[in-house]
Design a protein around this motif. Structure first.
Motif, short mmCIF file in Angstrom:
data_model
loop_
_atom_site.label_atom_id
_atom_site.label_comp_id
_atom_site.label_asym_id
_atom_site.label_seq_id
_atom_site.Cartn_x
_atom_site.Cartn_y
_atom_site.Cartn_z
N PRO A 137 0.79 -1.24 0.00
CA PRO A 137 0.00 0.00 0.00
C PRO A 137 0.81 1.28 0.00
O PRO A 137 0.32 2.33 -0.45
CB PRO A 137 -0.83 -0.12 1.29
N ASP A 138 2.05 1.24 0.49
CA ASP A 138 2.86 2.46 0.55
C ASP A 138 3.44 2.87 -0.80
O ASP A 138 3.94 3.99 -0.96
CB ASP A 138 3.99 2.30 1.56
N ILE A 139 3.40 1.96 -1.77
CA ILE A 139 3.93 2.31 -3.09
C ILE A 139 2.97 3.31 -3.75
O ILE A 139 1.77 3.04 -3.86
CB ILE A 139 4.09 1.05 -3.97
N PRO A 140 3.45 4.46 -4.15
CA PRO A 140 2.58 5.52 -4.68
C PRO A 140 2.10 5.28 -6.11
O PRO A 140 2.40 6.05 -7.03
CB PRO A 140 3.46 6.76 -4.59
N ALA A 141 1.37 4.18 -6.28
CA ALA A 141 0.81 3.86 -7.61
C ALA A 141 -0.59 3.30 -7.40
O ALA A 141 -0.80 2.46 -6.53
CB ALA A 141 1.69 2.85 -8.32
N ASN A 142 -1.52 3.78 -8.21
CA ASN A 142 -2.89 3.29 -8.13
C ASN A 142 -3.36 2.63 -9.42
O ASN A 142 -4.55 2.36 -9.60
CB ASN A 142 -3.83 4.45 -7.77
N SER A 143 -2.41 2.38 -10.30
CA SER A 143 -2.73 1.70 -11.56
C SER A 143 -1.47 1.03 -12.08
O SER A 143 -0.35 1.33 -11.63
CB SER A 143 -3.25 2.70 -12.59
N VAL A 144 -1.64 0.15 -13.02
CA VAL A 144 -0.49 -0.52 -13.63
C VAL A 144 0.38 0.51 -14.35
O VAL A 144 1.62 0.45 -14.29
CB VAL A 144 -0.96 -1.61 -14.61
N ALA A 145 -0.24 1.46 -15.02
CA ALA A 145 0.51 2.49 -15.74
C ALA A 145 1.39 3.31 -14.79
O ALA A 145 2.56 3.61 -15.09
CB ALA A 145 -0.45 3.41 -16.49
N GLU A 146 0.84 3.66 -13.62
CA GLU A 146 1.61 4.43 -12.64
C GLU A 146 2.75 3.60 -12.07
O GLU A 146 3.84 4.13 -11.80
CB GLU A 146 0.69 4.92 -11.53
N VAL A 197 5.52 -9.32 1.12
CA VAL A 197 4.96 -8.18 0.38
C VAL A 197 4.16 -7.31 1.34
O VAL A 197 4.27 -6.08 1.32
CB VAL A 197 4.08 -8.65 -0.79
N ILE A 198 3.36 -7.94 2.19
CA ILE A 198 2.57 -7.19 3.18
C ILE A 198 3.48 -6.41 4.13
O ILE A 198 3.17 -5.28 4.52
CB ILE A 198 1.66 -8.16 3.97
N ALA A 199 4.62 -7.01 4.47
CA ALA A 199 5.56 -6.36 5.39
C ALA A 199 6.37 -5.26 4.72
O ALA A 199 7.07 -4.49 5.39
CB ALA A 199 6.50 -7.40 5.99
N GLY A 200 6.30 -5.18 3.38
CA GLY A 200 7.03 -4.14 2.66
C GLY A 200 8.44 -4.52 2.28
O GLY A 200 9.18 -3.69 1.75
N ARG A 201 8.81 -5.78 2.53
CA ARG A 201 10.16 -6.21 2.16
C ARG A 201 10.27 -6.47 0.64
O ARG A 201 11.36 -6.41 0.08
CB ARG A 201 10.53 -7.47 2.94
N ILE A 202 9.14 -6.79 0.02
CA ILE A 202 9.05 -6.98 -1.42
C ILE A 202 7.98 -6.03 -1.95
O ILE A 202 6.97 -5.78 -1.28
CB ILE A 202 8.68 -8.43 -1.78
N SER A 203 8.18 -5.49 -3.13
CA SER A 203 7.27 -4.47 -3.65
C SER A 203 5.91 -5.01 -4.10
O SER A 203 4.87 -4.38 -3.85
CB SER A 203 7.91 -3.75 -4.84
N MET A 204 5.91 -6.15 -4.77
CA MET A 204 4.68 -6.63 -5.42
C MET A 204 4.74 -8.11 -5.66
O MET A 204 5.78 -8.76 -5.50
CB MET A 204 4.50 -5.91 -6.76
N MET A 205 3.60 -8.66 -6.09
CA MET A 205 3.59 -10.05 -6.55
C MET A 205 2.30 -10.31 -7.31
O MET A 205 1.30 -9.59 -7.15
CB MET A 205 3.74 -11.04 -5.40
N PHE A 206 2.33 -11.34 -8.13
CA PHE A 206 1.13 -11.84 -8.78
C PHE A 206 0.65 -13.00 -7.93
O PHE A 206 1.39 -13.97 -7.72
CB PHE A 206 1.42 -12.30 -10.21
N ILE A 207 -0.57 -12.90 -7.41
CA ILE A 207 -1.08 -13.89 -6.47
C ILE A 207 -2.45 -14.37 -6.93
O ILE A 207 -3.22 -13.60 -7.50
CB ILE A 207 -1.16 -13.27 -5.04
N ASP A 208 -2.75 -15.64 -6.68
CA ASP A 208 -4.07 -16.14 -7.02
C ASP A 208 -5.11 -15.42 -6.18
O ASP A 208 -4.87 -15.07 -5.01
CB ASP A 208 -4.15 -17.66 -6.82
N VAL A 209 -6.26 -15.18 -6.76
CA VAL A 209 -7.31 -14.41 -6.10
C VAL A 209 -7.72 -15.00 -4.75
O VAL A 209 -7.89 -14.26 -3.77
CB VAL A 209 -8.53 -14.24 -7.02
N PRO A 210 -7.90 -16.33 -4.62
CA PRO A 210 -8.30 -16.88 -3.32
C PRO A 210 -7.34 -16.53 -2.19
O PRO A 210 -7.75 -16.24 -1.07
CB PRO A 210 -8.34 -18.39 -3.55
N THR A 211 -6.04 -16.56 -2.48
CA THR A 211 -5.04 -16.28 -1.45
C THR A 211 -4.91 -14.79 -1.16
O THR A 211 -4.76 -14.37 -0.01
CB THR A 211 -3.66 -16.84 -1.86
#
Length: 325
Positions: A137-146, A197-211
């Motif tokens: 959430p701290d990454i200042p982007a609200n879209s893929v383009a940003e 990712v939640i802890a902020g140690r990694i920026s992002m990830m592709f995750i399955d929707v259920p998880t």
């Protein structure tokens, strides 16, 4: 006395004659007669684990036996796949898996101790598990383009985690198509990757929707897009990756397999019961809540699908520029 002995001998002889008959009857008892083990290639809490537990509960009721979940995470799911491939083909050890072990691994791993086609018996496909791109959430982007703009401004600063082949290929495909430099951090399974990712140690990830969905709802992760070309019915307001990164379309499938050469009557029984469960409106609804689009088909259809997916994932991985490890 002699008459009594004769009667005893006749009783013993009769019992001896019945023993092999009872043995035959036991051998021909209809499947199943004991608990069935479902081996999963991912850890507890993963999307595959969550959806499997729902289906397996109903499958156990339909078969009249207990269902044992055996999570064997590691080595991109190949530990679990190899275990099932070497198990007895009697219907008591089954594999609930995804494209990680049966579509992607042949093109990701230098050493594989199983053949995704020859070593398994297709039973039933159970549906698709779409993925989504989530960021801290701290990454200042609200879209893929940003997000792409940020990554281009500071090459190498941003990282992506992966706990499955789908996540790994999605990240590499994103970096290639968007023309950005991202650091890949692989994990044994999705839950620990998600934790970082939640802890902020990694920026992002592709995750399955259920998880990922519970964390999105809790606002501990920010969703940007789904990986499929069409929007998710569960997340209708979320755009697709293809809206920004043209050509991006990756979906994870799920299904039941067994070791090679399973008895046809056992495969038919399992397929019939799984299909009835998956097609039930209440089960479809509950699986949708977990991010899974549920549907099924025949073993023959699943077999053809598995072979088609091998061709598709070979292209995806080659296009992403991923080399075998």
């Amino acid at each position: 006395m002699i008459a009594r002995l004769k009667r005893c001998w006749r009783a013993v002889a009769a019992a001896a004659m019945l023993m092999p008959l009872s043995g035959i009857a036991a051998a021909e008892a209809p499947y199943p007669t004991r608990n069935v083990t479902l081996v999963l290639p991912f850890a507890a809490g993963s999307g595959t684990d969550t959806t499997t537990r729902l289906i397996s509960k109903e499958l156990g009721v339909a078969l009249g036996v207990g269902m044992v979940i055996d999570n064997r995470a590691g080595a991109n799911g190949s530990i679990a796949a190899n275990y099932v491939a070497r198990s007895a083909a009697d219907g008591y050890t089954l594999f609930v898996t995804t494209n990680t072990t049966h579509s992607a691994n042949p093109y990701l791993l230098k050493i594989m101790n199983y053949d995704p086609i020859k070593d398994f018996t297709p039973i039933a496909r159970t549906g698709d598990l779409p993925f989504m791109l989530v960021i801290h959430p701290d990454i200042p982007a609200n879209s893929v383009a940003e997000l792409i703009a940020l990554a281009k401004k500071e090459p190498g600063k941003y990282s992506y985690a992966s706990g499955s082949s789908s996540a790994s290929v999605s990240g590499a495909t994103f970096a290639r198509l968007a023309g950005i430099d991202l650091l890949h951090v692989p994990y044994k399974s999705s839950p620990p990757a998600l934790t970082d990712v939640i802890a902020g140690r990694i920026s992002m990830m592709f995750i399955d929707v259920p998880t990922g969905l519970p964390h999105v709802n809790a606002k501990t992760l920010k969703p940007l897009a789904v990986t499929t070309k069409r929007k998710s019915a569960l997340l209708p307001d979320l755009p697709t990756m293809d809206d920004t990164v043209k050509g991006f379309d990756i979906t994870s499938w799920q299904g039941y397999l067994g070791p090679a050469n399973m008895p046809k009557d056992v495969v038919a029984r399992l397929n019939a019961e799984i299909r009835k469960i998956v097609e039930r409106p209440d089960i479809k609804s509950q699986l949708a809540e977990r991010g899974m689009e549920a549907f099924s088909g025949t073993p023959e259809e699943f077999d053809a699908f598995l072979k088609e997916q091998l061709v598709l994932w070979e292209r995806l991985i080659a296009d992403a520029g991923i080399e075998k490890q």
